[in-house]
Design a protein around this motif. Structure first.
Motif, PDB file in Angstrom:
ATOM      1  N   VAL A 187      45.556  34.314  26.972  1.00  0.00           N
ATOM      2  CA  VAL A 187      45.445  35.527  27.791  1.00  0.00           C
ATOM      3  C   VAL A 187      46.759  36.297  27.708  1.00  0.00           C
ATOM      4  CG1 VAL A 187      45.099  36.412  30.130  1.00  0.00           C
ATOM      5  CG2 VAL A 187      43.874  34.368  29.378  1.00  0.00           C
ATOM      6  N   SER A 188      46.662  37.619  27.520  1.00  0.00           N
ATOM      7  CA  SER A 188      47.867  38.447  27.541  1.00  0.00           C
ATOM      8  C   SER A 188      47.667  39.612  28.502  1.00  0.00           C
ATOM      9  CB  SER A 188      48.209  38.964  26.143  1.00  0.00           C
ATOM     10  OG  SER A 188      47.400  40.060  25.798  1.00  0.00           O
ATOM     11  N   TYR A 189      48.777  40.022  29.115  1.00  0.00           N
ATOM     12  CA  TYR A 189      48.722  41.187  30.009  1.00  0.00           C
ATOM     13  C   TYR A 189      48.234  42.409  29.236  1.00  0.00           C
ATOM     14  CZ  TYR A 189      51.102  39.212  34.092  1.00  0.00           C
ATOM     15  OH  TYR A 189      51.413  38.495  35.215  1.00  0.00           O
ATOM     16  N   ARG A 190      48.701  42.568  28.026  1.00  0.00           N
ATOM     17  CA  ARG A 190      48.313  43.729  27.226  1.00  0.00           C
ATOM     18  C   ARG A 190      46.792  43.797  27.055  1.00  0.00           C
ATOM     19  NH1 ARG A 190      51.183  45.232  21.716  1.00  0.00           N
ATOM     20  NH2 ARG A 190      52.511  46.311  23.192  1.00  0.00           N
ATOM     21  N   GLU A 191      46.184  42.663  26.708  1.00  0.00           N
ATOM     22  CA  GLU A 191      44.725  42.648  26.535  1.00  0.00           C
ATOM     23  C   GLU A 191      43.999  42.918  27.847  1.00  0.00           C
ATOM     24  OE1 GLU A 191      43.733  38.947  24.659  1.00  0.00           O
ATOM     25  OE2 GLU A 191      44.703  39.532  22.778  1.00  0.00           O
ATOM     26  N   MET A 192      44.524  42.361  28.946  1.00  0.00           N
ATOM     27  CA  MET A 192      43.896  42.635  30.241  1.00  0.00           C
ATOM     28  C   MET A 192      43.934  44.130  30.533  1.00  0.00           C
ATOM     29  SD  MET A 192      44.579  39.730  33.126  1.00  0.00           S
ATOM     30  CE  MET A 192      46.345  39.640  32.964  1.00  0.00           C
ATOM     31  N   GLU A 193      45.100  44.747  30.297  1.00  0.00           N
ATOM     32  CA  GLU A 193      45.229  46.176  30.562  1.00  0.00           C
ATOM     33  C   GLU A 193      44.365  46.998  29.619  1.00  0.00           C
ATOM     34  OE1 GLU A 193      49.453  46.887  30.599  1.00  0.00           O
ATOM     35  OE2 GLU A 193      49.666  45.933  32.564  1.00  0.00           O
ATOM     36  N   GLU A 194      44.243  46.566  28.367  1.00  0.00           N
ATOM     37  CA  GLU A 194      43.345  47.264  27.430  1.00  0.00           C
ATOM     38  C   GLU A 194      41.898  47.163  27.893  1.00  0.00           C
ATOM     39  OE1 GLU A 194      44.298  45.415  23.684  1.00  0.00           O
ATOM     40  OE2 GLU A 194      46.073  46.690  23.387  1.00  0.00           O
ATOM     41  N   ASN A 195      41.584  46.118  28.664  1.00  0.00           N
ATOM     42  CA  ASN A 195      40.239  45.946  29.224  1.00  0.00           C
ATOM     43  C   ASN A 195      40.122  46.514  30.638  1.00  0.00           C
ATOM     44  OD1 ASN A 195      39.029  44.655  26.978  1.00  0.00           O
ATOM     45  ND2 ASN A 195      40.107  42.767  27.509  1.00  0.00           N
ATOM     46  N   GLY A 196      41.134  47.275  31.073  1.00  0.00           N
ATOM     47  CA  GLY A 196      41.045  47.994  32.343  1.00  0.00           C
ATOM     48  C   GLY A 196      41.468  47.214  33.570  1.00  0.00           C
ATOM     49  N   ILE A 197      42.170  46.086  33.390  1.00  0.00           N
ATOM     50  CA  ILE A 197      42.597  45.279  34.532  1.00  0.00           C
ATOM     51  C   ILE A 197      44.124  45.189  34.564  1.00  0.00           C
ATOM     52  CG2 ILE A 197      42.553  42.971  35.591  1.00  0.00           C
ATOM     53  CD1 ILE A 197      39.861  44.324  35.768  1.00  0.00           C
ATOM     54  N   MET A 198      44.707  45.514  35.724  1.00  0.00           N
ATOM     55  CA  MET A 198      46.146  45.316  35.953  1.00  0.00           C
ATOM     56  C   MET A 198      46.302  44.092  36.845  1.00  0.00           C
ATOM     57  SD  MET A 198      47.793  49.059  36.741  1.00  0.00           S
ATOM     58  CE  MET A 198      46.840  49.299  38.236  1.00  0.00           C
ATOM     59  N   GLU A 228      35.105  37.339  35.083  1.00  0.00           N
ATOM     60  CA  GLU A 228      34.407  36.052  35.012  1.00  0.00           C
ATOM     61  C   GLU A 228      34.886  35.169  33.862  1.00  0.00           C
ATOM     62  OE1 GLU A 228      32.138  33.100  36.427  1.00  0.00           O
ATOM     63  OE2 GLU A 228      32.360  35.042  37.407  1.00  0.00           O
ATOM     64  N   ASP A 229      35.080  35.763  32.669  1.00  0.00           N
ATOM     65  CA  ASP A 229      35.521  34.955  31.521  1.00  0.00           C
ATOM     66  C   ASP A 229      36.916  34.381  31.761  1.00  0.00           C
ATOM     67  OD1 ASP A 229      36.554  37.563  31.370  1.00  0.00           O
ATOM     68  OD2 ASP A 229      36.618  37.560  29.189  1.00  0.00           O
ATOM     69  N   LEU A 230      37.789  35.150  32.388  1.00  0.00           N
ATOM     70  CA  LEU A 230      39.131  34.678  32.705  1.00  0.00           C
ATOM     71  C   LEU A 230      39.083  33.596  33.780  1.00  0.00           C
ATOM     72  CD1 LEU A 230      42.176  34.892  32.293  1.00  0.00           C
ATOM     73  CD2 LEU A 230      42.180  36.763  33.949  1.00  0.00           C
ATOM     74  N   PHE A 231      38.232  33.794  34.774  1.00  0.00           N
ATOM     75  CA  PHE A 231      38.086  32.809  35.840  1.00  0.00           C
ATOM     76  C   PHE A 231      37.657  31.451  35.264  1.00  0.00           C
ATOM     77  CE2 PHE A 231      35.816  30.552  39.187  1.00  0.00           C
ATOM     78  CZ  PHE A 231      36.728  30.609  40.225  1.00  0.00           C
ATOM     79  N   LYS A 232      36.679  31.463  34.369  1.00  0.00           N
ATOM     80  CA  LYS A 232      36.200  30.235  33.749  1.00  0.00           C
ATOM     81  C   LYS A 232      37.280  29.575  32.920  1.00  0.00           C
ATOM     82  CE  LYS A 232      31.331  31.482  33.531  1.00  0.00           C
ATOM     83  NZ  LYS A 232      30.229  31.900  32.636  1.00  0.00           N
ATOM     84  N   LEU A 233      38.048  30.388  32.231  1.00  0.00           N
ATOM     85  CA  LEU A 233      39.127  29.887  31.376  1.00  0.00           C
ATOM     86  C   LEU A 233      40.216  29.183  32.188  1.00  0.00           C
ATOM     87  CD1 LEU A 233      39.927  29.979  28.361  1.00  0.00           C
ATOM     88  CD2 LEU A 233      41.168  32.081  28.875  1.00  0.00           C
ATOM     89  N   LEU A 234      40.552  29.748  33.337  1.00  0.00           N
ATOM     90  CA  LEU A 234      41.654  29.228  34.147  1.00  0.00           C
ATOM     91  C   LEU A 234      41.249  28.133  35.120  1.00  0.00           C
ATOM     92  CD1 LEU A 234      43.553  32.533  34.969  1.00  0.00           C
ATOM     93  CD2 LEU A 234      43.981  30.928  33.102  1.00  0.00           C
ATOM     94  N   SER A 235      39.961  28.052  35.457  1.00  0.00           N
ATOM     95  CA  SER A 235      39.553  27.033  36.444  1.00  0.00           C
ATOM     96  C   SER A 235      38.919  25.825  35.817  1.00  0.00           C
ATOM     97  CB  SER A 235      38.649  27.618  37.517  1.00  0.00           C
ATOM     98  OG  SER A 235      37.681  28.467  37.024  1.00  0.00           O
TER      99      SER A 235
END
Length: 133
Positions: free
Chosen positions: A45-56, A126-133
């Motif tokens: 996971v990268s901050y850049r990709e999250m921001e490119e997907n509209g999430i800060m 959701e995909d990030l939540f699954k990845l981290l939990s």
């Protein structure tokens, strides 16, 4: 919640110290940001990709408990772990140790997932939540 930990290493630079030769308190949040970014990268996971997907992921709370001064040229080890994820919040704990494994500082941060279009808090994707939990 995951108990996965990540250890980051930082060598204290002269510019990070104050007139007393001690790491200035304003550097600890920077050390934690570095460690948190590395922790996320271990999951792909990268901050850049999250921001490119509209999430800060801005910081909403920071608590630092200083235990022992760190000084120029010290090697610091930042042990980062996920404390919990609830709704739009994600909380991290950091243990900052010196090369002798002595506690330098204990830090806790809370960050909030924010939709960049609306500027409002949003649930962890959701995909990030699954990845981290």
């Amino acid at each position: 919640m995951t108990q996965k930990k990540h250890v980051s290493k930082v060598k204290v630079r002269y510019a990070e110290t104050d007139q007393m030769g001690v790491v200035h308190h304003s550097n600890y949040p920077i050390y934690c940001e570095l460690a948190r970014t590395e922790w996320l990268e271990t999951f792909g996971v990268s901050y850049r990709e999250m921001e490119e997907n509209g999430i800060m992921l801005p910081l909403s709370n920071l608590n630092v408990d200083y235990k022992k001064p760190a000084k120029y040229n010290d090697e610091l080890f930042i042990i980062t772990s996920l404390k919990k994820m609830v709704g739009a919040r994600i909380e991290f704990a950091y243990r900052i140790e010196d090369s002798n494994k002595q506690l330098v500082a204990q830090v806790f941060t809370t960050l909030v997932f924010v939709d960049m279009k609306t500027g409002r808090p949003t649930r962890c994707p959701e995909d990030l939540f699954k990845l981290l939990s």
